[in-house]
Scaffold this active site. Sequence first.
Site, PDB file in Angstrom:
ATOM      1  N   SER A   6      94.572  53.842 -20.992  1.00 17.68           N
ATOM      2  CA  SER A   6      94.509  52.499 -20.408  1.00 17.68           C
ATOM      3  C   SER A   6      93.054  52.091 -20.255  1.00 17.68           C
ATOM      4  CB  SER A   6      95.180  52.489 -19.035  1.00 17.68           C
ATOM      5  OG  SER A   6      94.767  51.334 -18.341  1.00 17.68           O
ATOM      6  N   HIS A  31      96.275  51.043 -24.550  1.00 18.86           N
ATOM      7  CA  HIS A  31      97.074  50.393 -23.499  1.00 18.86           C
ATOM      8  C   HIS A  31      96.235  49.327 -22.787  1.00 18.86           C
ATOM      9  CE1 HIS A  31     100.428  50.355 -20.593  1.00 18.86           C
ATOM     10  NE2 HIS A  31      99.514  50.208 -19.652  1.00 18.86           N
ATOM     11  N   ASP A  33      96.250  46.448 -19.829  1.00 24.02           N
ATOM     12  CA  ASP A  33      96.914  45.989 -18.612  1.00 24.02           C
ATOM     13  C   ASP A  33      96.518  44.551 -18.309  1.00 24.02           C
ATOM     14  OD1 ASP A  33      98.358  48.367 -17.625  1.00 24.02           O
ATOM     15  OD2 ASP A  33      96.356  49.269 -17.624  1.00 24.02           O
ATOM     16  N   MET A  35      96.936  41.543 -15.846  1.00 22.76           N
ATOM     17  CA  MET A  35      97.355  41.245 -14.464  1.00 22.76           C
ATOM     18  C   MET A  35      96.927  39.823 -14.098  1.00 22.76           C
ATOM     19  SD  MET A  35      96.266  44.777 -12.610  1.00 22.76           S
ATOM     20  CE  MET A  35      96.454  46.375 -13.435  1.00 22.76           C
ATOM     21  N   HIS A  64     100.756  45.644 -21.635  1.00 26.50           N
ATOM     22  CA  HIS A  64     101.603  45.763 -20.438  1.00 26.50           C
ATOM     23  C   HIS A  64     101.332  44.547 -19.557  1.00 26.50           C
ATOM     24  CE1 HIS A  64     102.149  48.259 -16.423  1.00 26.50           C
ATOM     25  NE2 HIS A  64     103.023  47.281 -16.531  1.00 26.50           N
ATOM     26  N   MET A  66     101.681  42.366 -16.339  1.00 18.91           N
ATOM     27  CA  MET A  66     102.020  42.420 -14.902  1.00 18.91           C
ATOM     28  C   MET A  66     101.744  41.030 -14.352  1.00 18.91           C
ATOM     29  SD  MET A  66     100.287  46.090 -14.178  1.00 18.91           S
ATOM     30  CE  MET A  66      99.525  46.064 -15.802  1.00 18.91           C
ATOM     31  N   MET A 135     106.985  53.005 -14.474  1.00 16.29           N
ATOM     32  CA  MET A 135     105.773  53.079 -13.649  1.00 16.29           C
ATOM     33  C   MET A 135     105.850  54.308 -12.742  1.00 16.29           C
ATOM     34  SD  MET A 135     103.911  50.607 -14.632  1.00 16.29           S
ATOM     35  CE  MET A 135     102.558  50.988 -13.508  1.00 16.29           C
ATOM     36  N   PHE A 141      96.522  48.866 -10.071  1.00 16.51           N
ATOM     37  CA  PHE A 141      95.221  49.556 -10.054  1.00 16.51           C
ATOM     38  C   PHE A 141      95.296  50.890 -10.794  1.00 16.51           C
ATOM     39  CE2 PHE A 141      95.736  46.961  -6.312  1.00 16.51           C
ATOM     40  CZ  PHE A 141      94.593  46.160  -6.358  1.00 16.51           C
ATOM     41  N   ASP A 173     103.565  55.508 -17.003  1.00 23.93           N
ATOM     42  CA  ASP A 173     102.254  54.894 -16.735  1.00 23.93           C
ATOM     43  C   ASP A 173     101.866  55.071 -15.271  1.00 23.93           C
ATOM     44  OD1 ASP A 173     100.018  53.269 -16.601  1.00 23.93           O
ATOM     45  OD2 ASP A 173     101.064  51.413 -17.145  1.00 23.93           O
ATOM     46  N   GLY A 175      98.829  57.730 -12.940  1.00 26.44           N
ATOM     47  CA  GLY A 175      98.584  59.056 -12.366  1.00 26.44           C
ATOM     48  C   GLY A 175      98.868  60.213 -13.300  1.00 26.44           C
ATOM     49  N   GLY A 195      94.655  56.367 -17.726  1.00 27.48           N
ATOM     50  CA  GLY A 195      93.433  55.591 -17.562  1.00 27.48           C
ATOM     51  C   GLY A 195      92.304  56.441 -17.027  1.00 27.48           C
TER      52      GLY A 195
END
Length: 213
Positions: A6, A31, A33, A35, A64, A66, A135, A141, A173, A175, A195
């Site tokens: 990410s 990836h 993100d 947002m 992705h 969001m 997720m 974040f 996605d 952690g 990420g």
Amino acid sequence: MYVAPSILSADFAKLGEEVKAICEAGCDLVHVDVMDGHFVPNLTMGPVVVEAVAKAASKPLDIHLMVENNNFFVDLFAPLKPKFLSFHIEEEKHPHRLIQKIRSLGISPGIVLNPHTPPESIRYILNDIDMVLLMSVNPGFGGQKFIPSVIEKSKRLCEMIKEQNAKLMIEVDGGVNGLNVRELDEAGVDIVVAGSYVFGSSDYKSAINSLKV
Ligand code: DX5
Ligand code: ZN
């Protein structure tokens, strides 16, 4: 295991170099993100920046969303021809319609489930999508702690996929790191997003390799 770093955790002051570096280091997807500051309490990239990312990338994009207004954002990002374009089921009144639209644009549609959302919520659209993104943190974040209930969710989703003889990939996605990737693999996950684990390492190649279990 396919690996999708990410870029949210990349150094944005040298984003092009960072994208090239992960592609050369052997990632499978890039990836991205997106947002909007409404669906999640953070704001990231618009099409101008993502177009620059697409130019720098030698691997396909995995976008992705969001956002609150999925339809509007699909129109914004579809021209960049990502491999996957995924939206959150929690924010879409007409997911089946939007899936058909994404597919008609020549892009593989994906559905994203937040940590609380059961896989049963997509039971009747499983055969229409190419990917489910589970997720394993609350979206918004990078660098958050992995939520372990995703393991059971992925196993349940695998059962549903088998029952329906559906053909789609499972992506996780949030952690993800070298310690939990094996458990994800055993739970049927096909693609991991990472990420902070990749961009926080001093050697992108070995970080990516450590996720290819
Ligand atoms: C969170 C994003 C993730 C995030 C993952 O909303 O969807 O893609 O960048 O970052 P890490 O791997 O650091 O949890
Ligand atoms: Zn993401």
